[in-house]
Design an enzyme around this catalytic site. Structure first.
Site, PDB file in Angstrom:
ATOM      1  CE1 TYR A 141      -3.683   2.568   1.056  1.00  8.74           C
ATOM      2  CE2 TYR A 141      -1.973   3.392   2.527  1.00  8.74           C
ATOM      3  CZ  TYR A 141      -3.194   3.549   1.905  1.00  8.74           C
ATOM      4  OH  TYR A 141      -3.919   4.696   2.119  1.00  8.74           O
ATOM      5  CE  LYS A 145      -3.595   4.972  -1.769  1.00  6.62           C
ATOM      6  NZ  LYS A 145      -4.635   5.446  -2.715  1.00  6.62           N
TER       7      LYS A 145
END
Length: 233
Positions: A141, A145
């Site tokens: 994640y 990002k």
């Protein structure tokens, strides 16, 4: 003249809120997602089983066929998701692959589409996450990002390939108040979660010029005791 917007991730929680708001204001809305959004004017349904190139070419082709020479006033990528996993986790690579597809791939495809189908002076927005530092418990994640954040800076720079005068900005919510979040953590303090409607309204205000777009900036959305502030990083 009616304006057009493309919402990448339009079948997700945040995307649904964005599609709903723009549709209610009589915009022509194209939603890109893994399932159709009934509120959208037009849907492009993609599969996560295809390659980056295949998905990108599909979206570009189907969007172009629908536009018939018209242009979008705004291209908004709000696709995302969340998966746990450190490097020792049994599903580390599987979860990381999913995060890259949902967050980074969608942002890259949105940029490719904007280069060809966004009008001059239009808005291009992607969503990252606020306060991104080391994410040892959810590495995939964090990597995805971080890539989205870098993309904002690159696209806002000269010779990025976007149309002239494109306004590029990254919206970084810390925590979003979604149905899944409430279901998975019913006892959480949701006064610190940003409502979907608040984020959708900010995107709409940028797209319509009601609020100046901080070109090339990452804008954090932080909610405390039910009050949301938007701050440039």
């Amino acid at each position: 003249m009616t304006s057009r917007v493309l919402v990448y991730g339009g079948s997700g929680a945040l995307g649904n809120g964005v599609v709903s708001l723009f549709s209610s204001q009589n915009w022509i809305v194209t939603s890109v997602g893994t399932r159709p959004n009934k509120q959208a004017t037009h849907n492009i349904v993609v599969s996560l089983d295809t390659s980056l190139e295949q998905q990108g070419e599909q979206v570009l082709r189907e969007s172009n066929e629908y536009l018939k020479g018209e242009k979008y006033a705004a291209v908004l990528c709000v696709a995302g998701g969340f998966e746990m996993g450190n490097a020792a986790h049994k599903d580390f690579l599987k979860n990381s692959d999913l995060m890259l597809k949902k967050s980074l791939w969608s942002s890259l495809i949105s940029a490719r589409l904007a280069a060809h189908q966004l009008q001059e002076g239009g808005l291009f927005t992607v969503t990252g996450t606020a306060g991104l530092r080391a994410t040892p418990g959810f590495i995939g994640y964090g990597v995805a990002k971080a890539g989205v954040h870098q993309l904002v800076h690159s696209l806002a720079s000269p010779k990025s390939g976007l149309p002239a005068k494109t306004k590029v900005v990254g919206l970084l919510p810390k925590m979003i108040d979604t149905p899944n979040a409430r279901e998975s953590s019913p006892n959480a303090d949701f006064s610190s979660h940003t409502p979907i409607e608040t984020l959708a309204q900010r995107l709409y205000n940028w797209a319509t010029g009601k609020i100046p777009v901080p070109h090339g900036k990452l804008v954090e959305a932080i909610t405390t005791k039910g009050e949301t502030s938007f701050n440039e990083v």
